[in-house]
Design a protein around this motif. Structure first.
Motif, short mmCIF file in Angstrom:
data_model
loop_
_atom_site.label_atom_id
_atom_site.label_comp_id
_atom_site.label_asym_id
_atom_site.label_seq_id
_atom_site.Cartn_x
_atom_site.Cartn_y
_atom_site.Cartn_z
N VAL A 56 0.82 -1.22 0.00
CA VAL A 56 0.00 0.00 0.00
C VAL A 56 0.85 1.27 0.00
N CYS A 57 2.13 1.13 -0.37
CA CYS A 57 2.96 2.34 -0.50
C CYS A 57 2.51 3.10 -1.74
N ASP A 58 2.94 4.34 -1.86
CA ASP A 58 2.51 5.19 -2.99
C ASP A 58 2.85 4.55 -4.34
N GLN A 59 4.06 4.03 -4.45
CA GLN A 59 4.51 3.46 -5.72
C GLN A 59 3.64 2.28 -6.13
N SER A 60 3.30 1.43 -5.17
CA SER A 60 2.48 0.26 -5.46
C SER A 60 1.07 0.67 -5.87
N ILE A 61 0.43 1.53 -5.09
CA ILE A 61 -0.93 1.95 -5.41
C ILE A 61 -0.97 2.65 -6.76
N SER A 62 0.07 3.41 -7.08
CA SER A 62 0.14 4.08 -8.37
C SER A 62 0.08 3.08 -9.52
N ARG A 63 0.74 1.94 -9.36
CA ARG A 63 0.71 0.92 -10.42
C ARG A 63 -0.71 0.40 -10.63
N TYR A 64 -1.42 0.17 -9.54
CA TYR A 64 -2.80 -0.32 -9.65
C TYR A 64 -3.70 0.74 -10.28
N LEU A 65 -3.48 1.98 -9.94
CA LEU A 65 -4.26 3.06 -10.54
C LEU A 65 -3.98 3.18 -12.03
N ARG A 66 -2.71 3.10 -12.41
CA ARG A 66 -2.36 3.18 -13.84
C ARG A 66 -2.98 2.01 -14.60
N ALA A 67 -2.95 0.83 -13.97
CA ALA A 67 -3.51 -0.36 -14.62
C ALA A 67 -5.01 -0.23 -14.83
N SER A 69 -6.53 2.78 -15.32
CA SER A 69 -6.74 4.11 -15.92
C SER A 69 -7.16 5.15 -14.90
N TRP A 70 -6.57 5.08 -13.72
CA TRP A 70 -6.75 6.04 -12.65
C TRP A 70 -8.19 6.06 -12.10
N ASN A 71 -8.88 4.94 -12.26
CA ASN A 71 -10.21 4.79 -11.66
C ASN A 71 -10.04 4.27 -10.25
N VAL A 72 -10.39 5.08 -9.26
CA VAL A 72 -10.13 4.74 -7.86
C VAL A 72 -10.83 3.46 -7.43
N MET A 78 -9.00 -4.03 -7.36
CA MET A 78 -7.87 -4.81 -7.86
C MET A 78 -6.82 -5.02 -6.77
N LEU A 79 -6.50 -3.96 -6.04
CA LEU A 79 -5.51 -4.07 -4.96
C LEU A 79 -6.02 -4.95 -3.84
N GLU A 80 -7.29 -4.83 -3.51
CA GLU A 80 -7.89 -5.67 -2.47
C GLU A 80 -7.75 -7.15 -2.83
N ALA A 81 -8.03 -7.48 -4.10
CA ALA A 81 -7.90 -8.87 -4.56
C ALA A 81 -6.45 -9.34 -4.45
N SER A 82 -5.50 -8.45 -4.74
CA SER A 82 -4.08 -8.81 -4.65
C SER A 82 -3.66 -9.04 -3.20
N LEU A 83 -4.17 -8.22 -2.29
CA LEU A 83 -3.85 -8.40 -0.87
C LEU A 83 -4.35 -9.75 -0.38
#
Length: 341
Positions: A56-67, A69-72, A78-83
């Motif tokens: 959940v660091c900035d760099q990691s969350i940024s990758r999920y957002l880019r993937a 298209s910056w849809n929160v 997506m990040l929840e599923a990865s966790l």
């Protein structure tokens, strides 16, 4: 008023959407806050330990957002599923001894050098496949992904896949393994692949590519490059990406060294020691699902990794193999003919 304040400069991203550098931290924080409100966040934190902070660091969350298209909301999901996946699969705990048998033939390994952008390189040789277990193959892939990420310099997030098709045959084709590889890469390692170089794929690989391509997101597909040794532009393409003196001769480089499992095993064991030392603050591996939510998640994950193919997959694979065989027979092996990406 300063027009730059009214219209902050847009920063181009790997996605199809541009978000101002000024807005990105806000979107990252929105995802983080949403994750923190998850009903089982305490259990996730307990199971992941220090790994949670990295996720959940900035760099990691940024990758999920880019993937996404910056849809929160999509990035949060997506990040929840990865966790959840990391909590159940525990990729950071896979050691060399758990996957050594898969590595014996050199079908997949991390190169000892980086590309010119400082990206880790994973070399793949489908002809060297030595396992029929999708689960074992994916476990080794995850191990290699974690190892490649561990070696990335701070300013770099991505890696390169170099796929050598020399000696490739129809017996090396598996829709199931490829589909699961795409799922793991896209769902749990977003924006980690910078480029996939398919080096000298034979013409009979084309039917397989047509079947597999729909599994891939457009962003992933755009990173796949078909490269041929006899193409005049290939030399320049490879020289722009790699240090030719270090690049393996199989890819047009000058490095004649061959894969040596004994040397590689020692490298990986040393890497494991360093990697686990950096993770020493994490929780131990004792894991029994204590909630229905966790149990259902684990069950879902296990189902997706079963080694049995569905009837639909078998039918697709049979049709694709028949077409590939037809091409190979007509083309004397299907080599030397370009594939349209």
């Amino acid at each position: 008023m300063n027009p730059q304040l009214m219209n902050p400069p847009l920063r181009k991203t790997n996605s199809n959407v541009s978000v101002s550098a000024q807005d990105q931290p806000q979107l990252i924080n929105e995802v983080r806050k949403a994750i923190e409100k998850h009903t089982s966040i305490d259990k996730i934190k307990q199971k992941l330990g220090e790994e949670y902070s990295r996720c959940v660091c900035d760099q990691s969350i940024s990758r999920y957002l880019r993937a996404r298209s910056w849809n929160v909301k999509k990035a949060e999901k997506m990040l929840e599923a990865s966790l959840i996946w990391r909590m159940n699969y525990k990729p950071e705990e896979i050691r060399w001894e758990h996957v050594a048998a898969e590595a014996e033939t050199g079908k997949l390994y991390r190169s000892s050098f980086m590309d010119k952008q400082g990206r880790s390189i994973l070399v793949m040789r489908p002809r060297c496949q030595n396992s029929k277990s999708t689960r074992a193959q994916i476990k080794y892939l995850v191990y290699c992904m974690e190892n490649a990420i561990f070696h990335l310099p701070p300013e770099q997030e991505q890696m390169v896949w170099l796929i050598d098709f020399h000696g490739f045959s129809m017996s090396n084709i598996s829709i199931k393994s490829t589909k699961e590889t795409a799922r793991i890469l896209q769902d749990h390692y977003p924006e980690r692949l910078g480029l996939a170089v398919l080096y000298n794929p034979p013409k009979f690989f084309e039917p397989f590519w047509k079947v597999v391509k729909p599994f891939l997101e457009p962003k992933t597909t755009s990173k796949v490059k078909f490269v041929y040794a006899d193409d005049p532009s290939t030399k320049t393409f490879m020289e722009n990406l790699f240090y030719i003196d270090r690049l393996e001769s199989a890819f047009g480089g000058k490095n004649e060294a061959k894969f040596n499992i004994r040397i590689y095993a020692e490298r990986m064991k040393e890497d494991d020691s360093k990697r686990f030392a950096s993770h020493k603050g994490e929780s131990s591996t004792t894991s029994t699902s204590t909630t229905l939510w966790q149990a259902s998640t684990a069950s879902e994950f296990n189902q997706t990794n079963t080694d049995s193919d569905s009837d639909g997959e078998k039918t697709k694979e049979e049709e694709m193999l028949a077409e590939a065989h037809k091409i190979a027979t007509a083309d004397g092996g299907g080599s030397g003919v370009r594939i349209e990406p």
